[in-house]
Motif scaffolding. Structure first.
Motif, PDB file in Angstrom:
ATOM      1  N   SER A 269      -3.723  10.897   1.116  1.00  0.00           N
ATOM      2  CA  SER A 269      -3.940   9.746   1.990  1.00  0.00           C
ATOM      3  C   SER A 269      -3.389   8.475   1.363  1.00  0.00           C
ATOM      4  O   SER A 269      -3.314   8.344   0.139  1.00  0.00           O
ATOM      5  CB  SER A 269      -5.437   9.545   2.238  1.00  0.00           C
ATOM      6  OG  SER A 269      -6.011  10.658   2.884  1.00  0.00           O
ATOM      7  N   LEU A 270      -3.030   7.555   2.234  1.00  0.00           N
ATOM      8  CA  LEU A 270      -2.649   6.210   1.841  1.00  0.00           C
ATOM      9  C   LEU A 270      -3.154   5.252   2.903  1.00  0.00           C
ATOM     10  O   LEU A 270      -3.262   5.626   4.074  1.00  0.00           O
ATOM     11  CB  LEU A 270      -1.130   6.052   1.727  1.00  0.00           C
ATOM     12  CG  LEU A 270      -0.419   6.629   0.507  1.00  0.00           C
ATOM     13  CD1 LEU A 270       1.094   6.500   0.687  1.00  0.00           C
ATOM     14  CD2 LEU A 270      -0.851   5.937  -0.769  1.00  0.00           C
ATOM     15  N   ARG A 271      -3.434   4.005   2.500  1.00  0.00           N
ATOM     16  CA  ARG A 271      -3.755   2.967   3.468  1.00  0.00           C
ATOM     17  C   ARG A 271      -2.767   1.824   3.301  1.00  0.00           C
ATOM     18  O   ARG A 271      -2.702   1.202   2.244  1.00  0.00           O
ATOM     19  CB  ARG A 271      -5.180   2.442   3.314  1.00  0.00           C
ATOM     20  CG  ARG A 271      -5.549   1.494   4.457  1.00  0.00           C
ATOM     21  CD  ARG A 271      -6.973   1.035   4.426  1.00  0.00           C
ATOM     22  NE  ARG A 271      -7.192  -0.082   3.526  1.00  0.00           N
ATOM     23  CZ  ARG A 271      -8.161  -0.990   3.664  1.00  0.00           C
ATOM     24  NH1 ARG A 271      -8.993  -0.896   4.698  1.00  0.00           N
ATOM     25  NH2 ARG A 271      -8.302  -1.969   2.794  1.00  0.00           N
TER      26      ARG A 271
ATOM     27  N   VAL B 111       2.730  10.146  -2.777  1.00  0.00           N
ATOM     28  CA  VAL B 111       1.511  10.931  -2.630  1.00  0.00           C
ATOM     29  C   VAL B 111       1.894  12.374  -2.332  1.00  0.00           C
ATOM     30  O   VAL B 111       2.964  12.638  -1.762  1.00  0.00           O
ATOM     31  CB  VAL B 111       0.622  10.340  -1.508  1.00  0.00           C
ATOM     32  CG1 VAL B 111       1.306  10.428  -0.151  1.00  0.00           C
ATOM     33  CG2 VAL B 111      -0.744  10.979  -1.472  1.00  0.00           C
TER      34      VAL B 111
ATOM     35  N   VAL C 154       6.889   4.860   1.767  1.00  0.00           N
ATOM     36  CA  VAL C 154       5.916   5.948   1.658  1.00  0.00           C
ATOM     37  C   VAL C 154       6.688   7.236   1.405  1.00  0.00           C
ATOM     38  O   VAL C 154       7.577   7.586   2.182  1.00  0.00           O
ATOM     39  CB  VAL C 154       5.059   6.077   2.932  1.00  0.00           C
ATOM     40  CG1 VAL C 154       4.200   7.331   2.875  1.00  0.00           C
ATOM     41  CG2 VAL C 154       4.191   4.843   3.113  1.00  0.00           C
TER      42      VAL C 154
ATOM     43  N   GLY D 184       0.786  -1.224   0.000  1.00  0.00           N
ATOM     44  CA  GLY D 184       0.000   0.000   0.000  1.00  0.00           C
ATOM     45  C   GLY D 184       0.819   1.276   0.000  1.00  0.00           C
ATOM     46  O   GLY D 184       0.254   2.370  -0.078  1.00  0.00           O
TER      47      GLY D 184
ATOM     48  N   GLN E 228      -4.358   3.552   8.197  1.00  0.00           N
ATOM     49  CA  GLN E 228      -4.927   4.607   7.364  1.00  0.00           C
ATOM     50  C   GLN E 228      -4.201   5.897   7.683  1.00  0.00           C
ATOM     51  O   GLN E 228      -4.210   6.338   8.834  1.00  0.00           O
ATOM     52  CB  GLN E 228      -6.426   4.746   7.622  1.00  0.00           C
ATOM     53  CG  GLN E 228      -7.080   5.864   6.842  1.00  0.00           C
ATOM     54  CD  GLN E 228      -7.107   5.600   5.348  1.00  0.00           C
ATOM     55  OE1 GLN E 228      -7.414   4.496   4.915  1.00  0.00           O
ATOM     56  NE2 GLN E 228      -6.792   6.619   4.551  1.00  0.00           N
TER      57      GLN E 228
END
Length: 125
Positions: A17-19, A12, A121, A8, A82
């Motif tokens: 948002s990312l989950r 970004v 991320v 995931g 989340q």
């Protein structure tokens, strides 16, 4: 043995948002507390969030409170993170971890027996 696989992550923009998901295999982790840690380049691996085996208790580091939510689905042997309102300083490799022990806040790396390989991320400004 427990194997953990994160997914995931990605790139970004700030404010997005990312989950993240962490899928466990090898044995059920329904009796394990699960944690999320992150490691930025040149820094130590730091605690982000954790959830008790039942999901009844959650724990967060101050910098993510109100923005990140940890949850779990024991039927799917999966834990989620989340992440909303992401900031460039959230950029890191995110790791999930599992522990069969009870601790006060699950915030220390050495409290965990099993670790995933991590997912990147990246938050752009």
């Amino acid at each position: 043995q427990v194997q953990l696989v994160e997914s995931g992550g990605g790139l970004v923009q700030a404010g997005g948002s990312l989950r993240l998901s962490c899928k466990a295999s090898g044995r059920t982790v329904s009796s394990y507390a699960m944690g999320w840690f992150r490691q930025a380049p040149g820094k130590e691996r730091d605690f982000v969030a954790a959830i008790s085996w039942s999901g009844g208790s959650t724990y967060y580091t101050d910098s993510v409170k109100g923005r990140f939510t940890v949850s779990r689905d024991n039927a799917k042997n999966t834990v989620y993170l989340q992440m909303n309102s992401l900031k460039p300083e959230d950029t890191a490799v995110y790791y999930c971890a599992a522990t069969p022990y009870y601790t006060a806040s699950y915030s220390k790396r050495d409290e965990y027996d099993y670790w995933g390989q991590g997912t990147q991320v990246t938050v752009s400004s």
